[in-house]
Design an enzyme around this catalytic site. Structure first.
Site, PDB file in Angstrom:
ATOM      1  N   PRO A  88       0.595  -1.239   0.299  1.00  0.00           N
ATOM      2  CA  PRO A  88       0.037  -0.235  -0.062  1.00  0.00           C
ATOM      3  C   PRO A  88       0.518   1.258   0.192  1.00  0.00           C
ATOM      4  O   PRO A  88      -0.076   2.824  -0.320  1.00  0.00           O
ATOM      5  CB  PRO A  88      -0.889  -0.472   1.240  1.00  0.00           C
ATOM      6  CG  PRO A  88      -0.363  -0.985   1.908  1.00  0.00           C
ATOM      7  CD  PRO A  88       0.482  -1.976   1.246  1.00  0.00           C
ATOM      8  N   GLU A 115       2.604  -7.811   8.409  1.00  0.00           N
ATOM      9  CA  GLU A 115       2.664  -6.154   9.043  1.00  0.00           C
ATOM     10  C   GLU A 115       3.258  -5.891   7.137  1.00  0.00           C
ATOM     11  O   GLU A 115       4.026  -4.783   7.061  1.00  0.00           O
ATOM     12  CB  GLU A 115       3.709  -6.122   9.659  1.00  0.00           C
ATOM     13  CG  GLU A 115       3.009  -6.524  11.000  1.00  0.00           C
ATOM     14  CD  GLU A 115       1.187  -5.119  10.716  1.00  0.00           C
ATOM     15  OE1 GLU A 115       1.649  -4.237  10.237  1.00  0.00           O
ATOM     16  OE2 GLU A 115       0.358  -5.595  11.610  1.00  0.00           O
ATOM     17  N   ARG A 153      -4.738  -7.399 -20.752  1.00  0.00           N
ATOM     18  CA  ARG A 153      -5.626  -6.885 -21.665  1.00  0.00           C
ATOM     19  C   ARG A 153      -4.618  -6.484 -22.910  1.00  0.00           C
ATOM     20  O   ARG A 153      -5.291  -6.461 -23.816  1.00  0.00           O
ATOM     21  CB  ARG A 153      -5.858  -6.139 -20.938  1.00  0.00           C
ATOM     22  CG  ARG A 153      -7.550  -6.638 -20.142  1.00  0.00           C
ATOM     23  CD  ARG A 153      -8.558  -5.995 -19.243  1.00  0.00           C
ATOM     24  NE  ARG A 153      -9.335  -4.851 -20.498  1.00  0.00           N
ATOM     25  CZ  ARG A 153     -10.010  -5.204 -21.096  1.00  0.00           C
ATOM     26  NH1 ARG A 153     -10.795  -6.349 -20.594  1.00  0.00           N
ATOM     27  NH2 ARG A 153     -10.634  -4.385 -21.748  1.00  0.00           N
ATOM     28  N   ASP A 168     -10.891   1.390 -23.820  1.00  0.00           N
ATOM     29  CA  ASP A 168     -10.897   0.666 -22.758  1.00  0.00           C
ATOM     30  C   ASP A 168     -11.271   2.786 -21.653  1.00  0.00           C
ATOM     31  O   ASP A 168     -10.606   3.426 -21.939  1.00  0.00           O
ATOM     32  CB  ASP A 168     -10.198  -0.026 -22.182  1.00  0.00           C
ATOM     33  CG  ASP A 168     -10.856  -1.551 -22.127  1.00  0.00           C
ATOM     34  OD1 ASP A 168     -11.809  -1.448 -22.328  1.00  0.00           O
ATOM     35  OD2 ASP A 168     -10.354  -1.905 -21.759  1.00  0.00           O
TER      36      ASP A 168
HETATM   37  N1  SAM Z   1       1.260  -2.976   7.340  1.00  0.00           N
HETATM   38  C1  SAM Z   1       1.151  -2.235   6.121  1.00  0.00           C
HETATM   39  C2  SAM Z   1       1.384  -0.992   5.422  1.00  0.00           C
HETATM   40  O1  SAM Z   1       0.597  -0.555   7.035  1.00  0.00           O
HETATM   41  O2  SAM Z   1       1.995  -0.308   5.435  1.00  0.00           O
HETATM   42  C3  SAM Z   1       0.502  -3.570   5.059  1.00  0.00           C
HETATM   43  C4  SAM Z   1       0.528  -4.958   4.870  1.00  0.00           C
HETATM   44  S1  SAM Z   1      -0.963  -5.694   4.562  1.00  0.00           S
HETATM   45  C5  SAM Z   1      -1.961  -6.069   5.606  1.00  0.00           C
HETATM   46  C6  SAM Z   1       0.056  -7.129   4.292  1.00  0.00           C
HETATM   47  C7  SAM Z   1       0.200  -7.580   2.912  1.00  0.00           C
HETATM   48  O3  SAM Z   1      -0.858  -6.613   1.923  1.00  0.00           O
HETATM   49  C8  SAM Z   1       1.504  -6.400   2.262  1.00  0.00           C
HETATM   50  O4  SAM Z   1       2.509  -6.524   2.122  1.00  0.00           O
HETATM   51  C9  SAM Z   1       0.926  -6.061   0.812  1.00  0.00           C
HETATM   52  O5  SAM Z   1       1.596  -6.648  -0.260  1.00  0.00           O
HETATM   53  C10 SAM Z   1      -0.271  -6.437   0.511  1.00  0.00           C
HETATM   54  N2  SAM Z   1      -1.399  -5.091  -0.188  1.00  0.00           N
HETATM   55  C11 SAM Z   1      -2.657  -4.772   1.412  1.00  0.00           C
HETATM   56  N3  SAM Z   1      -2.500  -3.410   0.452  1.00  0.00           N
HETATM   57  C12 SAM Z   1      -2.686  -3.311  -0.602  1.00  0.00           C
HETATM   58  C13 SAM Z   1      -2.894  -2.266  -1.057  1.00  0.00           C
HETATM   59  N4  SAM Z   1      -3.223  -1.621  -1.220  1.00  0.00           N
HETATM   60  N5  SAM Z   1      -1.465  -2.418  -2.636  1.00  0.00           N
HETATM   61  C14 SAM Z   1      -0.568  -3.628  -2.872  1.00  0.00           C
HETATM   62  N6  SAM Z   1      -0.905  -3.900  -2.098  1.00  0.00           N
HETATM   63  C15 SAM Z   1      -1.733  -4.109  -1.272  1.00  0.00           C
END
Ligand code: SAM
Length: 257
Positions: A88, A115, A153, A168
């Site tokens: 994220p 995490e 795509r 698209d």
């Molecule tokens: N503790 C992290 C933070 O607050 O930035 C979030 C960890 S999340 C619970 C677990 C995993 O989900 C991340 O390491 C990532 O690979 C994936 N993930 C969660 N949200 C995402 C998003 N919006 N975009 C891409 N990957 C995401």
């Protein structure tokens, strides 16, 4: 195009790859997806892939050793292609980034859990970080599928209709025009007459106008970056005038007031 996906839950991706356009792209050798279980690169008896964070606090962190071992084993060292961490905290994914990534013949996707990954993975192994939006999921598998789907795509020949991705939303810079199919009338709601006219030039113009209108109403920020031609400007100006006129009509005092 080849994807190597590194995950603790690679099995969750398979059913999606086994359906529809992605399945056909794989069968037609346009797409290859290799799923790698990071746990296979652990060397301890219990195949541990995570540990508690230094400094305390809740949650677990994905250990660096099996991730480095998996990626370097499959891709070499330094890795033979971009290694994208789904997080994220990465740059927010857009159609433009999908276009950019589709130019690579091979991409590795690293899915986090818990995490997330030990920071040294981000610092010394990955080459790019992508977020699919400002919200947090439990793992990177859905984001990985999202990238694979949207990039597939764009592979020539992957869609049944060769021009399918061209119109698209976002591809041209506008949202796409509305679609209708049979029946021409449903519960008294008729399909716009122009679509039944068989006049291709008129249909093209109607679609362009609808795409402009839809973008203006829903995503005016996109229009600011879009290069309008003369007819587009005329159409939007006319619509603006119509809206001003209708507001003025609504504000005009009625004879009773
Ligand atoms: N503790 C992290 C933070 O607050 O930035 C979030 C960890 S999340 C619970 C677990 C995993 O989900 C991340 O390491 C990532 O690979 C994936 N993930 C969660 N949200 C995402 C998003 N919006 N975009 C891409 N990957 C995401």
């Amino acid at each position: 195009m080849r994807f190597d996906v590194f995950s603790l839950l690679p099995q969750v991706l398979q059913p999606y790859l086994d359906a529809s356009i992605l399945q056909r792209a794989i069968q037609n050798n346009l797409l290859e997806v290799y799923l790698h279980d990071i746990r296979s690169w652990t060397t301890d008896k219990h195949h541990v892939t995570d540990d508690t964070p230094f400094g305390g606090g809740g949650g677990m962190v994905m250990k660096p050793e099996p991730i480095f071992a998996a990626v370097e084993d499959v891709l070499g060292s330094p890795p033979a292609c971009p290694v994208i961490l789904l997080t994220p905290q990465g740059r927010t994914y857009t159609q433009q980034i999908a276009q950019e990534l589709s130019a690579h013949p091979r991409i590795a996707l690293l899915c986090g859990r818990y995490e997330g990954v030990d920071e040294r993975v981000r610092e010394h192994l990955v080459t790019d970080e992508i977020s699919i939006g400002d919200y947090v999921l439990t793992g990177g598998e859905i984001p990985a599928l999202l990238l694979i789907d949207s990039i597939t795509r764009l592979i020539p020949g992957a869609l049944g209709d060769p021009d399918g991705a061209q119109d698209d939303s976002f591809a041209s810079g506008l949202l796409e025009y509305p679609h209708y199919t049979r029946p021409a009338e449903f519960r008294g709601w008729r399909v716009p007459d122009v679509l039944l006219s068989g006049n291709h030039a008129k249909i093209e113009r109607w679609r362009r106008d609808q795409a402009l209108l839809r973008t203006l109403r829903r995503r005016p920020d996109l229009l600011e970056k879009f290069e309008l031609n003369k007819k587009d400007r005329e159409f939007l100006k006319k619509r603006e005038q119509e809206e001003v006129d209708s507001t003025n009509n609504n504000l005009r005092p009625t004879s009773e007031s």
